[in-house]
Design an enzyme around this catalytic site. Structure first.
Site, PDB file in Angstrom:
ATOM      1  CG  ASN A   9      -1.797   1.184   1.346  1.00 40.63           C
ATOM      2  OD1 ASN A   9      -1.852   2.003   0.423  1.00 40.63           O
ATOM      3  ND2 ASN A   9      -2.498   1.311   2.462  1.00 40.63           N
ATOM      4  CD1 TRP A  10       3.372   1.017  -2.920  1.00 42.27           C
ATOM      5  CD2 TRP A  10       3.402   2.197  -4.825  1.00 42.27           C
ATOM      6  NE1 TRP A  10       4.041   0.273  -3.874  1.00 42.27           N
ATOM      7  CE2 TRP A  10       4.075   0.971  -5.046  1.00 42.27           C
ATOM      8  CE3 TRP A  10       3.299   3.106  -5.886  1.00 42.27           C
ATOM      9  CZ2 TRP A  10       4.637   0.634  -6.279  1.00 42.27           C
ATOM     10  CZ3 TRP A  10       3.853   2.762  -7.117  1.00 42.27           C
ATOM     11  CH2 TRP A  10       4.516   1.539  -7.306  1.00 42.27           C
ATOM     12  CE  LYS A  11      -0.304   3.067   4.762  1.00 40.28           C
ATOM     13  NZ  LYS A  11      -0.217   3.131   6.215  1.00 40.28           N
ATOM     14  CG  HIS A  93      -6.071   1.612   5.299  1.00 39.71           C
ATOM     15  ND1 HIS A  93      -5.593   2.538   6.193  1.00 39.71           N
ATOM     16  CD2 HIS A  93      -5.055   0.751   5.057  1.00 39.71           C
ATOM     17  CE1 HIS A  93      -4.323   2.254   6.467  1.00 39.71           C
ATOM     18  NE2 HIS A  93      -3.968   1.173   5.787  1.00 39.71           N
ATOM     19  CD  GLU A  95      -3.071   5.208   6.827  1.00 32.10           C
ATOM     20  OE1 GLU A  95      -3.081   5.215   5.586  1.00 32.10           O
ATOM     21  OE2 GLU A  95      -2.112   4.752   7.492  1.00 32.10           O
ATOM     22  CD  GLU A 165      -3.571  -2.531   7.324  1.00 33.61           C
ATOM     23  OE1 GLU A 165      -2.517  -2.799   6.757  1.00 33.61           O
ATOM     24  OE2 GLU A 165      -4.167  -1.452   7.188  1.00 33.61           O
ATOM     25  N   GLY A 171       2.261   2.445  10.821  1.00 32.80           N
ATOM     26  CA  GLY A 171       3.161   3.585  10.656  1.00 32.80           C
ATOM     27  C   GLY A 171       3.833   4.026  11.946  1.00 32.80           C
ATOM     28  CB  SER A 211       5.186  -1.533  11.958  1.00 33.67           C
ATOM     29  OG  SER A 211       4.749  -0.203  12.121  1.00 33.67           O
ATOM     30  N   GLY A 232       2.938  -1.265   4.327  1.00 33.57           N
ATOM     31  CA  GLY A 232       2.926   0.170   4.040  1.00 33.57           C
ATOM     32  C   GLY A 232       4.335   0.661   3.750  1.00 33.57           C
ATOM     33  N   GLY A 233       4.952   1.278   4.745  1.00 36.11           N
ATOM     34  CA  GLY A 233       6.269   1.914   4.578  1.00 36.11           C
ATOM     35  C   GLY A 233       7.303   1.046   3.882  1.00 36.11           C
TER      36      GLY A 233
HETATM   37  P1  13P Z   1       2.930   0.443   7.759  1.00 37.95           P
HETATM   38  O1  13P Z   1       3.492  -0.850   7.228  1.00 37.95           O
HETATM   39  O2  13P Z   1       3.641   1.655   7.250  1.00 37.95           O
HETATM   40  O3  13P Z   1       2.758   0.409   9.234  1.00 37.95           O
HETATM   41  O4  13P Z   1       1.447   0.568   7.135  1.00 37.95           O
HETATM   42  C1  13P Z   1       0.595  -0.516   7.236  1.00 37.95           C
HETATM   43  C2  13P Z   1      -0.611  -0.218   6.446  1.00 37.95           C
HETATM   44  O5  13P Z   1      -1.386   0.659   6.774  1.00 37.95           O
HETATM   45  C3  13P Z   1      -0.836  -0.988   5.212  1.00 37.95           C
HETATM   46  O6  13P Z   1      -2.081  -0.717   4.668  1.00 37.95           O
END
Ligand code: 13P
Length: 251
Positions: A9-11, A93, A95, A165, A171, A211, A232-233
Site C-alpha cells: 500500500n503506497w498510500k 483502511h 486511515e 491492521e 506507521g 509495521s 505500508g512503509g
Molecule cells: P505500515 O506498514 O507503514 O505500518 O502501514 C501498514 C498499512 O497501513 C498498510 O495498509
C-alpha cells in the site's frame, strides 16, 4: 485452499518518477513465487500506467466511491476502476475510517459497489490502542467483521480477503507480536466460520498489516493463520519489499 497474498500500500507517496523507479525495481523479481498473489496499491493517478505494463504485480486501488456515478466531484467509481482493468480495491483502511469519517454504512456501500463491478476486495479491520486495552477487544474485531458479512452472500467471499491492521501498529514502528497476531487471526477465522461456514472460513485469506518489515516478517508469516501481509512503509523500498515477498514465499 486459501491463497497467500502480499500487497504494498503506497498510500499518498511518490512522484511519478519515483513510482516508476519503484515499479521497475520490483518487477525485476524472479518468478519463483508464482503461488503468491502479489498486489500493489499505487495512488489513483498511476493505476492505468501500471495496469498497462502487465507485470508480475496485480494493481489495486486504495479507495473507491460508495456511489455508482454522477455529480460526486473528485470521486472514482468501481465501474471506472473495472473499466481500466483494475482488479483489487482496499476498503475499510483505518486511515479512511479515521481521516475521512468512513463508517459502517459507507463501507458496506463501497463493498457492494466493488462486488457489483467484480473487483476483489481487501477489507481492513483493526482495533485502536484504547480498544486493545479492553479485555473484550476480540469481540470488537469480530463486530467489525460482522458488519461486513451481514450484507453479503457466501459466494461473495470468493472475492474478499481480510487484512488485520491494528491501528496502533500502523506507521508507528510498533508491531503486534506473532502471538498477538495469531490470536487475532485464529479468532477471526472462528468468527468467520460462525458468520458463514467452515469452508468459507478456511478459504478466506487473512493477512497482517502494521509495521511489517524485513525483520519481523518471517516470524509473522510463520503463524498458521497469517496468509500474507499488507505492507505500508516497507513497500516503498524495493529491496525491502522483495525481501518480504521472498520470506512469505519461503514460509
Ligand atoms: P505500515 O506498514 O507503514 O505500518 O502501514 C501498514 C498499512 O497501513 C498498510 O495498509
Amino acid at each position: 485452499m486459501r491463497k497467500k497474498i502480499i500487497a504494498g500500500n503506497w498510500k499518498m507517496n511518490l512522484s511519478l518518477n519515483e513510482a516508476n523507479e519503484l515499479h521497475e525495481a520490483i518487477e525485476k523479481l524472479n518468478s519463483s513465487d508464482n503461488q503468491l498473489v502479489k498486489i500493489i496499491f499505487p495512488p489513483f493517478v498511476y493505476l492505468d500506467r501500471f495496469i498497462q505494463k502487465k507485470g508480475h504485480f496485480n494493481v489495486g486501488a486504495q479507495n473507491v466511491s460508495q456511489f455508482s456515478n454522477g455529480a460526486y466531484t473528485g470521486e472514482i467509481s468501481a465501474n471506472m476502476l473495472k473499466s481500466i482493468g483494475c482488479q483489487y480495491v482496499l476498503i475499510g483502511h483505518s486511515e479512511r475510517r479515521e481521516y475521512f469519517n468512513e463508517g459502517d454504512n459507507i463501507l458496506s456501500l463501497k463493498v457492494k459497489q466493488a462486488l457489483q463491478n467484480s473487483l476483489k476486495i481487501i477489507y481492513c479491520i483493526g482495533e485502536t490502542k484504547d480498544q486493545r486495552q479492553n479485555d473484550d477487544f476480540l469481540s470488537i474485531l469480530s463486530n467489525q467483521l460482522n458488519l461486513l458479512t451481514e450484507s453479503l452472500e457466501i459466494n461473495d467471499f470468493e472475492n474478499i480477503s481480510i487484512a488485520y491492521e491494528p491501528v496502533w501498529a500502523i506507521g508507528t514502528g510498533l508491531t503486534a507480536s506473532p502471538d498477538q497476531v495469531e490470536e487475532v487471526h485464529a479468532s477471526l477465522r472462528i468468527a468467520l466460520e460462525k458468520m458463514t461456514n467452515k469452508t468459507t472460513a478456511l478459504n478466506t485469506s487473512i493477512i497482517y498489516g502494521g509495521s511489517c518489515n524485513t525483520t519481523n516478517a518471517e516470524s509473522l508469516f510463520s503463524c498458521p493463520n497469517v496468509d500474507g501481509g499488507l505492507i505500508g512503509g516497507a513497500s516503498l523500498k524495493a529491496k525491502d519489499f522483495l525481501e518480504i515477498i521472498a520470506l512469505l514465499n519461503n514460509s
